[in-house]
Write a protein that holds these residues in place. Structure first.
Motif, short mmCIF file in Angstrom:
data_model
loop_
_atom_site.label_atom_id
_atom_site.label_comp_id
_atom_site.label_asym_id
_atom_site.label_seq_id
_atom_site.Cartn_x
_atom_site.Cartn_y
_atom_site.Cartn_z
N ASN A 275 -0.75 6.24 -8.01
CA ASN A 275 -1.27 5.55 -9.19
C ASN A 275 -0.17 5.29 -10.22
OD1 ASN A 275 -3.63 6.02 -7.82
ND2 ASN A 275 -4.45 7.50 -9.25
N VAL A 276 0.71 6.27 -10.41
CA VAL A 276 1.82 6.10 -11.35
C VAL A 276 2.78 5.01 -10.85
CG1 VAL A 276 3.89 7.20 -12.29
CG2 VAL A 276 1.71 8.43 -12.30
N PHE A 277 3.15 5.08 -9.58
CA PHE A 277 4.12 4.13 -9.06
C PHE A 277 3.53 2.72 -9.01
CE2 PHE A 277 7.37 3.22 -5.43
CZ PHE A 277 8.21 2.61 -6.34
N ILE A 278 2.26 2.60 -8.66
CA ILE A 278 1.65 1.27 -8.60
C ILE A 278 1.54 0.66 -9.99
CG2 ILE A 278 -0.67 0.25 -8.33
CD1 ILE A 278 -0.64 1.26 -5.47
N ALA A 279 1.38 1.48 -11.02
CA ALA A 279 1.38 0.93 -12.38
C ALA A 279 2.71 0.27 -12.70
CB ALA A 279 1.08 2.05 -13.39
N SER B 290 0.84 -1.19 0.00
CA SER B 290 0.00 0.00 0.00
C SER B 290 0.88 1.24 0.00
CB SER B 290 -0.91 0.00 1.24
OG SER B 290 -1.72 1.16 1.26
N LEU B 291 0.53 2.18 -0.86
CA LEU B 291 1.25 3.44 -0.98
C LEU B 291 0.28 4.59 -0.75
CD1 LEU B 291 3.26 2.72 -4.25
CD2 LEU B 291 4.05 2.43 -1.90
N ASN B 292 0.83 5.74 -0.36
CA ASN B 292 -0.05 6.92 -0.28
C ASN B 292 0.60 8.10 -0.97
OD1 ASN B 292 1.84 7.75 1.63
ND2 ASN B 292 0.31 8.48 3.06
N GLU B 293 -0.06 9.23 -0.91
CA GLU B 293 0.34 10.41 -1.69
C GLU B 293 0.79 11.53 -0.76
OE1 GLU B 293 -1.83 13.69 -4.66
OE2 GLU B 293 -2.80 11.77 -4.23
N GLU C 175 -11.17 7.23 -13.21
CA GLU C 175 -10.76 6.66 -14.50
C GLU C 175 -9.40 5.96 -14.37
OE1 GLU C 175 -12.79 9.61 -17.78
OE2 GLU C 175 -10.96 10.28 -16.79
N GLU C 176 -8.45 6.60 -13.70
CA GLU C 176 -7.12 6.00 -13.54
C GLU C 176 -7.19 4.68 -12.78
OE1 GLU C 176 -4.47 8.80 -11.80
OE2 GLU C 176 -4.46 10.14 -13.54
N LEU C 177 -7.98 4.66 -11.72
CA LEU C 177 -8.08 3.43 -10.92
C LEU C 177 -8.80 2.33 -11.70
CD1 LEU C 177 -8.88 4.97 -7.42
CD2 LEU C 177 -6.71 4.06 -8.22
N ALA C 178 -9.79 2.70 -12.48
CA ALA C 178 -10.45 1.70 -13.32
C ALA C 178 -9.48 1.12 -14.35
CB ALA C 178 -11.66 2.32 -14.02
N MET C 179 -8.66 1.97 -14.94
CA MET C 179 -7.62 1.49 -15.86
C MET C 179 -6.70 0.49 -15.17
SD MET C 179 -6.29 4.86 -17.93
CE MET C 179 -4.91 3.90 -18.61
N LEU C 180 -6.19 0.88 -13.99
CA LEU C 180 -5.27 0.01 -13.27
C LEU C 180 -5.93 -1.31 -12.88
CD1 LEU C 180 -3.49 2.65 -11.00
CD2 LEU C 180 -2.39 1.20 -12.71
N ASP C 181 -7.21 -1.25 -12.52
CA ASP C 181 -7.91 -2.46 -12.13
C ASP C 181 -8.03 -3.42 -13.31
OD1 ASP C 181 -9.08 -3.77 -9.89
OD2 ASP C 181 -11.08 -3.42 -10.71
N THR D 51 -3.38 4.05 -0.23
CA THR D 51 -4.00 4.51 1.03
C THR D 51 -3.44 5.87 1.40
OG1 THR D 51 -3.92 2.17 1.65
CG2 THR D 51 -4.72 3.69 3.29
N GLY D 52 -3.68 6.87 0.64
CA GLY D 52 -4.44 6.77 -0.59
C GLY D 52 -4.26 8.04 -1.40
N ASN D 53 -5.08 8.15 -2.43
CA ASN D 53 -5.14 9.37 -3.21
C ASN D 53 -5.73 10.51 -2.38
OD1 ASN D 53 -4.56 8.97 -6.31
ND2 ASN D 53 -5.53 7.08 -5.62
N LEU D 54 -5.11 11.68 -2.45
CA LEU D 54 -5.55 12.85 -1.68
C LEU D 54 -6.67 13.56 -2.46
CD1 LEU D 54 -2.11 14.33 -0.56
CD2 LEU D 54 -3.63 12.84 0.72
N LEU D 55 -7.89 13.15 -2.21
CA LEU D 55 -9.00 13.63 -3.03
C LEU D 55 -9.19 15.15 -3.03
CD1 LEU D 55 -11.82 10.96 -2.66
CD2 LEU D 55 -10.07 11.21 -4.42
N PRO D 56 -9.04 15.85 -1.89
CA PRO D 56 -9.32 17.28 -1.94
C PRO D 56 -8.42 18.09 -2.86
CG PRO D 56 -9.37 16.47 0.32
CD PRO D 56 -8.81 15.37 -0.52
N ILE D 57 -7.21 17.61 -3.13
CA ILE D 57 -6.31 18.40 -3.96
C ILE D 57 -6.38 18.01 -5.44
CG2 ILE D 57 -4.75 18.78 -2.02
CD1 ILE D 57 -2.79 16.87 -3.36
N HIS D 58 -7.20 17.00 -5.76
CA HIS D 58 -7.37 16.61 -7.15
C HIS D 58 -8.51 17.44 -7.75
CE1 HIS D 58 -4.56 13.24 -7.42
NE2 HIS D 58 -4.87 13.02 -6.16
N GLY D 59 -8.20 18.18 -8.80
CA GLY D 59 -9.19 19.06 -9.39
C GLY D 59 -10.41 18.34 -9.92
N HIS D 60 -10.22 17.10 -10.38
CA HIS D 60 -11.32 16.33 -10.95
C HIS D 60 -11.25 14.89 -10.43
CE1 HIS D 60 -12.58 19.47 -13.72
NE2 HIS D 60 -11.31 19.68 -13.98
#
Length: 374
Positions: A72-76, A56-59, A105-111, A90-99
Protein backbone atom coordinates in the motif's frame (compact mmCIF):
# COMPACT_ATOMS: atom_id res chain seq x y z
CA UNK A 1 -6.84 -10.26 -22.29
CA UNK A 2 -5.42 -7.78 -19.81
CA UNK A 3 -1.66 -7.78 -19.21
CA UNK A 4 -0.16 -6.93 -15.82
CA UNK A 5 3.20 -7.46 -14.24
CA UNK A 6 3.75 -9.05 -10.83
CA UNK A 7 6.83 -8.03 -8.86
CA UNK A 8 8.27 -9.09 -5.50
CA UNK A 9 10.65 -6.09 -5.37
CA UNK A 10 13.71 -8.29 -4.72
CA UNK A 11 16.90 -6.71 -3.34
CA UNK A 12 19.05 -5.59 -6.27
CA UNK A 13 22.28 -7.33 -5.19
CA UNK A 14 23.11 -11.02 -5.57
CA UNK A 15 23.73 -12.40 -2.07
CA UNK A 16 24.69 -15.94 -3.03
CA UNK A 17 26.67 -17.52 -0.17
CA UNK A 18 24.96 -15.39 2.47
CA UNK A 19 21.37 -16.58 2.25
CA UNK A 20 19.49 -18.37 4.98
CA UNK A 21 17.07 -17.25 7.66
CA UNK A 22 17.86 -14.78 9.02
CA UNK A 23 20.19 -13.27 6.40
CA UNK A 24 21.55 -10.65 8.81
CA UNK A 25 21.66 -6.87 8.75
CA UNK A 26 25.36 -6.88 7.85
CA UNK A 27 24.33 -7.75 4.29
CA UNK A 28 21.88 -4.84 3.99
CA UNK A 29 23.05 -1.73 2.13
CA UNK A 30 20.57 1.17 2.30
CA UNK A 31 21.84 2.62 -0.97
CA UNK A 32 21.16 -0.66 -2.78
CA UNK A 33 17.69 -0.71 -1.21
CA UNK A 34 17.05 2.85 -2.39
CA UNK A 35 18.23 1.92 -5.88
CA UNK A 36 15.96 -1.14 -5.84
CA UNK A 37 12.89 1.05 -5.36
CA UNK A 38 14.11 3.58 -7.94
CA UNK A 39 14.67 0.79 -10.48
CA UNK A 40 11.12 -0.42 -9.99
CA UNK A 41 9.60 3.00 -10.54
CA UNK A 42 11.57 3.30 -13.79
CA UNK A 43 10.34 -0.18 -14.77
CA UNK A 44 6.69 0.66 -14.10
CA UNK A 45 6.88 3.95 -15.97
CA UNK A 46 8.27 2.11 -19.01
CA UNK A 47 5.54 -0.51 -18.68
CA UNK A 48 2.91 2.22 -18.84
CA UNK A 49 4.57 3.52 -21.99
CA UNK A 50 4.73 0.15 -23.79
CA UNK A 51 1.18 -0.99 -23.14
CA UNK A 52 0.91 -2.92 -19.86
CA UNK A 53 -2.51 -2.55 -18.27
CA UNK A 54 -1.26 -2.59 -14.70
CA UNK A 55 1.28 -3.56 -12.09
CA UNK A 56 0.84 -5.82 -9.08
CA UNK A 57 2.83 -5.99 -5.86
CA UNK A 58 2.59 -8.25 -2.83
CA UNK A 59 3.72 -8.25 0.78
CA UNK A 60 6.69 -10.12 2.27
CA UNK A 61 8.83 -9.69 5.36
CA UNK A 62 12.27 -10.37 6.70
CA UNK A 63 14.54 -11.19 3.74
CA UNK A 64 16.04 -9.87 0.46
CA UNK A 65 13.46 -11.99 -1.37
CA UNK A 66 11.26 -8.91 -1.21
CA UNK A 67 11.65 -5.33 -0.01
CA UNK A 68 7.91 -4.72 -0.35
CA UNK A 69 6.87 -4.88 3.30
CA UNK A 70 3.86 -2.66 2.53
CA UNK A 71 2.44 -2.74 -1.00
CA UNK A 72 0.00 0.00 0.00
CA UNK A 73 2.85 2.40 0.81
CA UNK A 74 4.80 1.61 -2.35
CA UNK A 75 1.73 1.76 -4.59
CA UNK A 76 0.93 5.22 -3.23
CA UNK A 77 4.35 6.36 -4.47
CA UNK A 78 3.97 4.55 -7.81
CA UNK A 79 0.56 6.17 -8.29
CA UNK A 80 2.21 9.60 -8.16
CA UNK A 81 4.75 8.56 -10.80
CA UNK A 82 2.27 7.04 -13.31
CA UNK A 83 -0.99 8.13 -14.89
CA UNK A 84 -2.86 5.21 -16.46
CA UNK A 85 -1.71 1.91 -14.96
CA UNK A 86 -4.06 -0.07 -12.76
CA UNK A 87 -2.40 -0.66 -9.38
CA UNK A 88 -2.98 -4.05 -7.78
CA UNK A 89 -1.93 -5.58 -4.48
CA UNK A 90 -1.67 -9.35 -4.76
CA UNK A 91 -1.68 -8.87 -1.99
CA UNK A 92 -1.98 -7.67 1.56
CA UNK A 93 -1.27 -10.48 4.06
CA UNK A 94 -4.52 -10.32 5.99
CA UNK A 95 -3.73 -12.78 8.81
CA UNK A 96 -0.80 -10.74 10.08
CA UNK A 97 -2.67 -7.42 10.08
CA UNK A 98 -4.01 -6.76 13.54
CA UNK A 99 -6.97 -4.77 12.20
CA UNK A 100 -8.18 -5.57 8.67
CA UNK A 101 -10.44 -2.54 8.95
CA UNK A 102 -7.25 -0.44 8.73
CA UNK A 103 -6.42 -2.23 5.45
CA UNK A 104 -9.92 -1.40 4.17
CA UNK A 105 -9.41 2.27 5.06
CA UNK A 106 -5.99 2.46 3.37
CA UNK A 107 -7.28 0.88 0.17
CA UNK A 108 -10.29 3.19 0.12
CA UNK A 109 -7.94 6.16 0.47
CA UNK A 110 -5.78 4.93 -2.39
CA UNK A 111 -8.82 4.29 -4.56
CA UNK A 112 -9.97 7.88 -4.07
CA UNK A 113 -6.48 9.33 -4.53
CA UNK A 114 -6.05 7.47 -7.83
CA UNK A 115 -9.68 7.97 -8.95
CA UNK A 116 -10.32 4.27 -9.23
CA UNK A 117 -7.01 2.76 -10.34
CA UNK A 118 -6.81 0.34 -7.39
CA UNK A 119 -7.30 -3.44 -7.46
CA UNK A 120 -7.42 -4.90 -3.96
CA UNK A 121 -5.63 -8.22 -3.60
CA UNK A 122 -5.32 -10.44 -0.55
CA UNK A 123 -3.31 -13.55 0.39
CA UNK A 124 -2.57 -15.68 3.46
CA UNK A 125 1.18 -15.58 2.80
CA UNK A 126 3.87 -18.24 2.84
CA UNK A 127 4.60 -19.79 6.27
CA UNK A 128 7.80 -17.85 6.93
CA UNK A 129 5.87 -14.55 7.21
CA UNK A 130 4.65 -15.84 10.55
CA UNK A 131 8.20 -15.80 11.90
CA UNK A 132 8.18 -12.00 11.60
CA UNK A 133 4.72 -11.39 13.03
CA UNK A 134 3.77 -13.63 15.98
CA UNK A 135 0.40 -14.76 14.68
CA UNK A 136 -0.20 -18.51 15.18
CA UNK A 137 0.18 -20.20 11.81
CA UNK A 138 -2.73 -22.51 12.62
CA UNK A 139 -5.02 -19.47 12.78
CA UNK A 140 -3.98 -18.06 9.41
CA UNK A 141 -6.81 -19.44 7.28
CA UNK A 142 -9.56 -18.43 9.71
CA UNK A 143 -8.00 -14.97 10.16
CA UNK A 144 -7.77 -14.54 6.40
CA UNK A 145 -11.40 -15.38 5.73
CA UNK A 146 -12.70 -13.26 8.60
CA UNK A 147 -10.39 -10.38 7.65
CA UNK A 148 -11.78 -10.42 4.11
CA UNK A 149 -15.32 -10.44 5.52
CA UNK A 150 -14.44 -7.33 7.55
CA UNK A 151 -13.01 -5.48 4.56
CA UNK A 152 -15.89 -6.25 2.19
CA UNK A 153 -18.43 -5.53 4.90
CA UNK A 154 -16.88 -2.17 5.82
CA UNK A 155 -16.81 -1.12 2.17
CA UNK A 156 -20.45 -1.97 1.50
CA UNK A 157 -22.31 -1.30 4.79
CA UNK A 158 -23.89 1.99 5.78
CA UNK A 159 -22.87 1.26 9.37
CA UNK A 160 -20.59 -1.74 9.72
CA UNK A 161 -21.09 -4.24 12.51
CA UNK A 162 -19.10 -7.42 13.01
CA UNK A 163 -18.76 -9.82 15.92
CA UNK A 164 -16.41 -12.62 14.91
CA UNK A 165 -13.76 -14.92 16.31
CA UNK A 166 -10.94 -12.37 16.01
CA UNK A 167 -12.48 -8.98 15.19
CA UNK A 168 -15.32 -6.95 16.69
CA UNK A 169 -16.77 -3.70 15.32
CA UNK A 170 -19.95 -1.76 16.10
CA UNK A 171 -21.56 0.99 14.00
CA UNK A 172 -18.45 1.86 12.01
CA UNK A 173 -19.10 4.68 9.51
CA UNK A 174 -16.09 4.35 7.26
CA UNK A 175 -14.63 7.48 5.67
CA UNK A 176 -13.45 7.71 2.98
CA UNK A 177 -15.43 5.15 1.01
CA UNK A 178 -13.90 3.53 -2.09
CA UNK A 179 -14.04 5.56 -5.31
CA UNK A 180 -15.17 2.49 -7.29
CA UNK A 181 -18.65 1.14 -6.63
CA UNK A 182 -19.37 -0.95 -4.71
CA UNK A 183 -15.61 -1.33 -4.13
CA UNK A 184 -12.35 -1.97 -6.04
CA UNK A 185 -12.02 -5.29 -7.88
CA UNK A 186 -10.78 -8.01 -5.52
CA UNK A 187 -8.11 -10.58 -6.40
CA UNK A 188 -7.16 -13.47 -4.11
CA UNK A 189 -4.11 -15.70 -4.52
CA UNK A 190 -4.75 -19.30 -3.49
CA UNK A 191 -3.19 -22.76 -3.70
CA UNK A 192 -5.00 -25.89 -2.60
CA UNK A 193 -8.59 -27.14 -2.76
CA UNK A 194 -10.11 -25.44 0.30
CA UNK A 195 -8.71 -21.93 -0.40
CA UNK A 196 -9.76 -22.27 -4.06
CA UNK A 197 -13.32 -23.18 -3.07
CA UNK A 198 -13.37 -20.25 -0.64
CA UNK A 199 -12.57 -17.87 -3.51
CA UNK A 200 -15.25 -19.48 -5.70
CA UNK A 201 -17.94 -18.86 -3.09
CA UNK A 202 -17.30 -15.10 -3.08
CA UNK A 203 -19.11 -13.43 -6.02
CA UNK A 204 -16.88 -11.25 -8.18
CA UNK A 205 -13.56 -12.25 -6.57
CA UNK A 206 -10.83 -13.21 -9.06
CA UNK A 207 -8.69 -16.31 -8.47
CA UNK A 208 -4.95 -15.72 -8.99
CA UNK A 209 -3.01 -18.85 -10.01
CA UNK A 210 0.78 -19.19 -10.04
CA UNK A 211 3.80 -21.05 -8.61
CA UNK A 212 2.49 -24.44 -9.76
CA UNK A 213 3.12 -26.58 -12.86
CA UNK A 214 0.56 -26.18 -15.63
CA UNK A 215 -1.23 -29.51 -14.91
CA UNK A 216 -1.74 -28.46 -11.27
CA UNK A 217 -3.11 -25.07 -12.31
CA UNK A 218 -5.42 -26.76 -14.81
CA UNK A 219 -6.79 -28.88 -11.99
CA UNK A 220 -7.15 -25.84 -9.73
CA UNK A 221 -8.98 -23.77 -12.35
CA UNK A 222 -11.39 -26.63 -13.03
CA UNK A 223 -12.05 -26.96 -9.30
CA UNK A 224 -12.79 -23.23 -9.19
CA UNK A 225 -15.23 -23.51 -12.10
CA UNK A 226 -16.96 -26.53 -10.60
CA UNK A 227 -17.24 -24.88 -7.18
CA UNK A 228 -18.65 -21.72 -8.75
CA UNK A 229 -21.43 -23.80 -10.33
CA UNK A 230 -22.07 -25.46 -6.97
CA UNK A 231 -22.37 -22.07 -5.26
CA UNK A 232 -24.52 -20.63 -8.05
CA UNK A 233 -21.90 -18.10 -9.04
CA UNK A 234 -21.63 -17.14 -12.73
CA UNK A 235 -18.02 -16.71 -13.90
CA UNK A 236 -16.19 -15.54 -17.01
CA UNK A 237 -12.54 -15.52 -18.06
CA UNK A 238 -12.16 -12.27 -16.09
CA UNK A 239 -12.55 -14.29 -12.88
CA UNK A 240 -9.28 -16.15 -13.56
CA UNK A 241 -5.71 -14.86 -13.61
CA UNK A 242 -2.45 -16.63 -14.50
CA UNK A 243 1.03 -15.40 -13.54
CA UNK A 244 4.21 -16.71 -15.19
CA UNK A 245 7.84 -15.64 -15.38
CA UNK A 246 8.73 -14.19 -18.78
CA UNK A 247 11.90 -13.29 -20.63
CA UNK A 248 12.05 -12.35 -24.32
CA UNK A 249 15.01 -11.54 -26.59
CA UNK A 250 15.71 -11.45 -30.30
CA UNK A 251 16.90 -15.07 -30.37
CA UNK A 252 16.12 -18.16 -28.29
CA UNK A 253 19.75 -18.61 -27.31
CA UNK A 254 20.13 -15.02 -26.14
CA UNK A 255 16.90 -15.14 -24.12
CA UNK A 256 17.92 -18.31 -22.29
CA UNK A 257 21.44 -16.99 -21.64
CA UNK A 258 20.19 -13.72 -20.13
CA UNK A 259 17.36 -15.34 -18.19
CA UNK A 260 18.98 -18.45 -16.68
CA UNK A 261 21.32 -17.01 -13.99
CA UNK A 262 18.68 -14.55 -12.78
CA UNK A 263 15.83 -17.07 -12.85
CA UNK A 264 17.83 -19.72 -10.98
CA UNK A 265 19.16 -17.23 -8.42
CA UNK A 266 15.60 -16.18 -7.68
CA UNK A 267 14.13 -19.68 -7.31
CA UNK A 268 17.08 -21.68 -6.01
CA UNK A 269 18.62 -19.06 -3.73
CA UNK A 270 16.24 -16.24 -2.80
CA UNK A 271 13.22 -18.49 -2.58
CA UNK A 272 14.70 -21.94 -1.97
CA UNK A 273 17.57 -21.37 0.48
CA UNK A 274 15.78 -18.69 2.52
CA UNK A 275 12.59 -20.75 2.65
CA UNK A 276 14.31 -23.99 3.68
CA UNK A 277 16.09 -22.27 6.55
CA UNK A 278 12.86 -20.60 7.66
CA UNK A 279 10.93 -23.88 7.55
CA UNK A 280 13.33 -25.41 10.08
CA UNK A 281 12.50 -22.59 12.49
CA UNK A 282 8.78 -22.92 11.80
CA UNK A 283 8.81 -26.62 12.66
CA UNK A 284 10.83 -25.98 15.82
CA UNK A 285 8.27 -23.39 16.93
CA UNK A 286 5.25 -25.48 15.88
CA UNK A 287 6.07 -29.10 16.88
CA UNK A 288 2.49 -30.17 16.11
CA UNK A 289 3.03 -29.36 12.42
CA UNK A 290 4.60 -31.59 9.77
CA UNK A 291 6.90 -30.73 6.88
CA UNK A 292 4.10 -31.50 4.41
CA UNK A 293 2.03 -28.72 5.96
CA UNK A 294 4.61 -25.98 5.41
CA UNK A 295 6.81 -27.03 2.49
CA UNK A 296 6.47 -25.27 -0.89
CA UNK A 297 4.30 -26.90 -3.56
CA UNK A 298 7.31 -27.54 -5.84
CA UNK A 299 11.06 -28.27 -5.35
CA UNK A 300 12.15 -24.79 -6.45
CA UNK A 301 15.56 -24.95 -4.79
CA UNK A 302 16.85 -27.93 -6.84
CA UNK A 303 15.08 -27.55 -10.19
CA UNK A 304 17.00 -26.06 -13.15
CA UNK A 305 15.48 -23.44 -15.42
CA UNK A 306 14.97 -25.86 -18.29
CA UNK A 307 12.78 -28.20 -16.21
CA UNK A 308 10.74 -25.32 -14.81
CA UNK A 309 10.24 -24.01 -18.33
CA UNK A 310 8.95 -27.44 -19.40
CA UNK A 311 6.61 -27.48 -16.39
CA UNK A 312 5.13 -24.14 -17.44
CA UNK A 313 6.61 -21.78 -14.84
CA UNK A 314 8.69 -19.85 -17.38
CA UNK A 315 8.06 -18.47 -20.86
CA UNK A 316 11.46 -17.73 -22.40
CA UNK A 317 12.61 -17.12 -25.97
CA UNK A 318 11.73 -15.00 -28.95
CA UNK A 319 8.51 -12.97 -28.81
CA UNK A 320 6.80 -15.45 -31.11
CA UNK A 321 7.92 -18.45 -29.05
CA UNK A 322 6.75 -16.82 -25.82
CA UNK A 323 3.38 -15.91 -27.33
CA UNK A 324 2.84 -19.40 -28.73
CA UNK A 325 3.81 -21.06 -25.43
CA UNK A 326 1.45 -18.79 -23.51
CA UNK A 327 -1.32 -19.40 -26.04
CA UNK A 328 -0.84 -23.14 -25.51
CA UNK A 329 -1.25 -22.69 -21.74
CA UNK A 330 -4.31 -20.50 -22.31
CA UNK A 331 -5.93 -23.23 -24.37
CA UNK A 332 -4.93 -26.05 -22.02
CA UNK A 333 -6.28 -24.17 -18.99
CA UNK A 334 -9.56 -23.28 -20.66
CA UNK A 335 -8.89 -19.55 -20.77
CA UNK A 336 -8.20 -16.72 -18.32
CA UNK A 337 -8.82 -12.99 -18.49
CA UNK A 338 -5.59 -11.56 -17.05
CA UNK A 339 -1.98 -12.55 -17.57
CA UNK A 340 0.68 -11.35 -15.12
CA UNK A 341 4.17 -11.38 -16.59
CA UNK A 342 6.82 -11.67 -13.88
CA UNK A 343 9.68 -10.05 -15.76
CA UNK A 344 12.06 -9.18 -12.91
CA UNK A 345 13.90 -12.16 -11.46
CA UNK A 346 16.17 -11.82 -8.46
CA UNK A 347 19.02 -9.34 -8.87
CA UNK A 348 18.52 -8.97 -12.63
CA UNK A 349 20.52 -5.97 -13.94
CA UNK A 350 18.28 -3.05 -14.75
CA UNK A 351 19.13 -2.83 -18.46
CA UNK A 352 18.53 -6.56 -18.89
CA UNK A 353 15.13 -6.06 -17.26
CA UNK A 354 14.20 -2.98 -19.31
CA UNK A 355 15.22 -4.70 -22.53
CA UNK A 356 12.81 -7.51 -21.69
CA UNK A 357 10.00 -5.03 -20.99
CA UNK A 358 10.51 -3.09 -24.23
CA UNK A 359 10.47 -6.14 -26.48
CA UNK A 360 7.59 -7.81 -24.64
CA UNK A 361 5.58 -4.60 -24.89
CA UNK A 362 6.29 -4.13 -28.57
CA UNK A 363 5.92 -7.69 -29.85
CA UNK A 364 3.79 -9.66 -27.37
CA UNK A 365 1.32 -7.38 -25.57
CA UNK A 366 -0.67 -6.39 -28.69
CA UNK A 367 -1.22 -10.08 -29.49
CA UNK A 368 -2.28 -10.81 -25.90
CA UNK A 369 -4.71 -7.89 -25.88
CA UNK A 370 -6.41 -9.48 -28.89
CA UNK A 371 -6.79 -12.87 -27.19
CA UNK A 372 -10.19 -13.73 -25.77
CA UNK A 373 -11.99 -11.11 -27.82
CA UNK A 374 -14.98 -12.40 -29.78
Amino acid sequence: MKVFTFDFVPYAKDLTGHLGYPVGRQHFDPEIAAQTYENHVEQFQLMEEVGFDGVSLNEHHGSPYSLDNSPNVFIAYIAAKTKRLKLAMTGNLLPIHGHPLRVAEELAMLDCITRGRIIAGFVRGIPREYLTYPIPLKESRARFEEGLDVILGAWTSDLFNHDGQFFHHKDVDMWPRPYQKPHPPVWVGAIGPEPTRNVARRPGVTLCCTFQPTPAIKKQMQLFRDAAVEFGRPITEDDLLLARHVYVAETQKEAEKLCKPNFEYYFQKLLGEVNNAAIKKILEMNPEMTLDQVKPPYPFEVTPMEKMRDDGFLLVGTPDRVFQDLKAQYEELGGFGTFMAIVRMGAMPQEVLLRNVRLFGKEVIPRLHAMGKK
